[in-house]
Design a protein around this motif. Structure first.
Motif, mmCIF file in Angstrom:
data_model
loop_
_atom_site.group_PDB
_atom_site.id
_atom_site.type_symbol
_atom_site.label_atom_id
_atom_site.label_comp_id
_atom_site.label_asym_id
_atom_site.label_seq_id
_atom_site.Cartn_x
_atom_site.Cartn_y
_atom_site.Cartn_z
ATOM 1 N N ALA A 193 39.519 13.360 -6.057
ATOM 2 C CA ALA A 193 38.630 12.752 -7.052
ATOM 3 C C ALA A 193 37.219 13.311 -6.917
ATOM 4 O O ALA A 193 36.581 13.650 -7.922
ATOM 5 C CB ALA A 193 38.626 11.235 -6.893
ATOM 6 N N ALA A 229 37.136 16.818 -8.300
ATOM 7 C CA ALA A 229 37.233 16.816 -9.765
ATOM 8 C C ALA A 229 35.902 16.436 -10.393
ATOM 9 O O ALA A 229 35.489 17.020 -11.404
ATOM 10 C CB ALA A 229 38.324 15.842 -10.204
ATOM 11 N N LEU A 230 35.204 15.473 -9.805
ATOM 12 C CA LEU A 230 33.916 15.042 -10.365
ATOM 13 C C LEU A 230 32.849 16.119 -10.253
ATOM 14 O O LEU A 230 31.912 16.142 -11.056
ATOM 15 C CB LEU A 230 33.454 13.749 -9.702
ATOM 16 N N ASP A 272 33.265 19.063 -11.100
ATOM 17 C CA ASP A 272 33.443 19.842 -12.337
ATOM 18 C C ASP A 272 33.135 19.027 -13.584
ATOM 19 O O ASP A 272 33.224 19.541 -14.694
ATOM 20 C CB ASP A 272 34.876 20.383 -12.415
ATOM 21 N N LEU A 273 32.825 17.753 -13.424
ATOM 22 C CA LEU A 273 32.507 16.860 -14.544
ATOM 23 C C LEU A 273 31.181 16.154 -14.249
ATOM 24 O O LEU A 273 31.133 14.946 -14.009
ATOM 25 C CB LEU A 273 33.624 15.828 -14.736
ATOM 26 N N TRP A 306 30.054 12.671 -15.611
ATOM 27 C CA TRP A 306 30.900 11.515 -15.312
ATOM 28 C C TRP A 306 30.613 11.004 -13.906
ATOM 29 O O TRP A 306 30.211 11.757 -13.027
ATOM 30 C CB TRP A 306 32.376 11.908 -15.431
ATOM 31 N N LEU A 349 42.826 7.248 -10.703
ATOM 32 C CA LEU A 349 42.488 8.501 -11.371
ATOM 33 C C LEU A 349 43.619 9.515 -11.272
ATOM 34 O O LEU A 349 44.185 9.713 -10.196
ATOM 35 C CB LEU A 349 41.217 9.074 -10.729
ATOM 36 N N GLU A 406 45.295 13.386 -13.386
ATOM 37 C CA GLU A 406 44.975 14.546 -14.214
ATOM 38 C C GLU A 406 44.812 14.162 -15.685
ATOM 39 O O GLU A 406 44.025 14.774 -16.402
ATOM 40 C CB GLU A 406 46.055 15.624 -14.055
ATOM 41 N N ASP A 446 43.327 11.591 -16.857
ATOM 42 C CA ASP A 446 41.950 11.139 -17.015
ATOM 43 C C ASP A 446 40.988 12.321 -17.081
ATOM 44 O O ASP A 446 40.065 12.338 -17.892
ATOM 45 C CB ASP A 446 41.566 10.206 -15.865
ATOM 46 N N LEU A 447 41.240 13.297 -16.230
ATOM 47 C CA LEU A 447 40.376 14.484 -16.236
ATOM 48 C C LEU A 447 40.490 15.244 -17.545
ATOM 49 O O LEU A 447 39.481 15.724 -18.073
ATOM 50 C CB LEU A 447 40.720 15.400 -15.067
ATOM 51 N N GLU A 448 41.692 15.355 -18.060
ATOM 52 C CA GLU A 448 41.870 16.060 -19.328
ATOM 53 C C GLU A 448 41.139 15.342 -20.458
ATOM 54 O O GLU A 448 40.480 15.982 -21.288
ATOM 55 C CB GLU A 448 43.356 16.216 -19.662
ATOM 56 N N ARG A 473 37.407 15.993 -20.002
ATOM 57 C CA ARG A 473 37.036 17.360 -20.418
ATOM 58 C C ARG A 473 36.954 17.458 -21.934
ATOM 59 O O ARG A 473 36.059 18.099 -22.488
ATOM 60 C CB ARG A 473 38.029 18.380 -19.861
#
Length: 97
Positions: A12, A15-16, A18-19, A22, A80, A82, A84-86, A89
């Motif tokens: 997590a 991933a954050l 890259d976001l 968020w 969380l 994938e 959610d990440l999609e 994005r």
């Protein structure tokens, strides 16, 4: 369709990175959009709803005058994933910040 896997705290956090718009963690992520007008905020909700329908993954959205809070979590996985990440994005593509 197989249930998506819940991310670990390390996944997590990675991933954050890259976001950057968020915040959150393994329990879910969120972002607040600031729009110029109430009408623009309503249209943002509609645009995000269209993306959510395409992904069959639906965020919680809270509309307050010119801001929209978007929160995503995969309830069936308990946190969380994938999916959610999609969705995040795609929201960032629509509203780059």
């Amino acid at each position: 369709m197989p249930r998506p896997s819940r991310f670990s705290p390390d996944d997590a956090a990675a991933a954050l990175r890259d976001l950057p718009l968020w915040s959150g963690g393994v329990e879910g992520i969120e972002r607040t959009l600031q729009l110029p007008t109430f009408r623009a905020a309503v249209e943002a909700v509609s645009a995000i709803a269209d993306v959510a329908e395409l992904l069959d993954h639906h965020p919680d959205m809270d509309l307050r005058w010119t801001s929209v809070r978007v929160a995503v979590v995969t309830h069936s996985a308990g946190g969380l994933t994938e999916l959610d990440l999609e969705l995040a994005r795609r929201v960032d593509t629509l509203f780059p910040g």
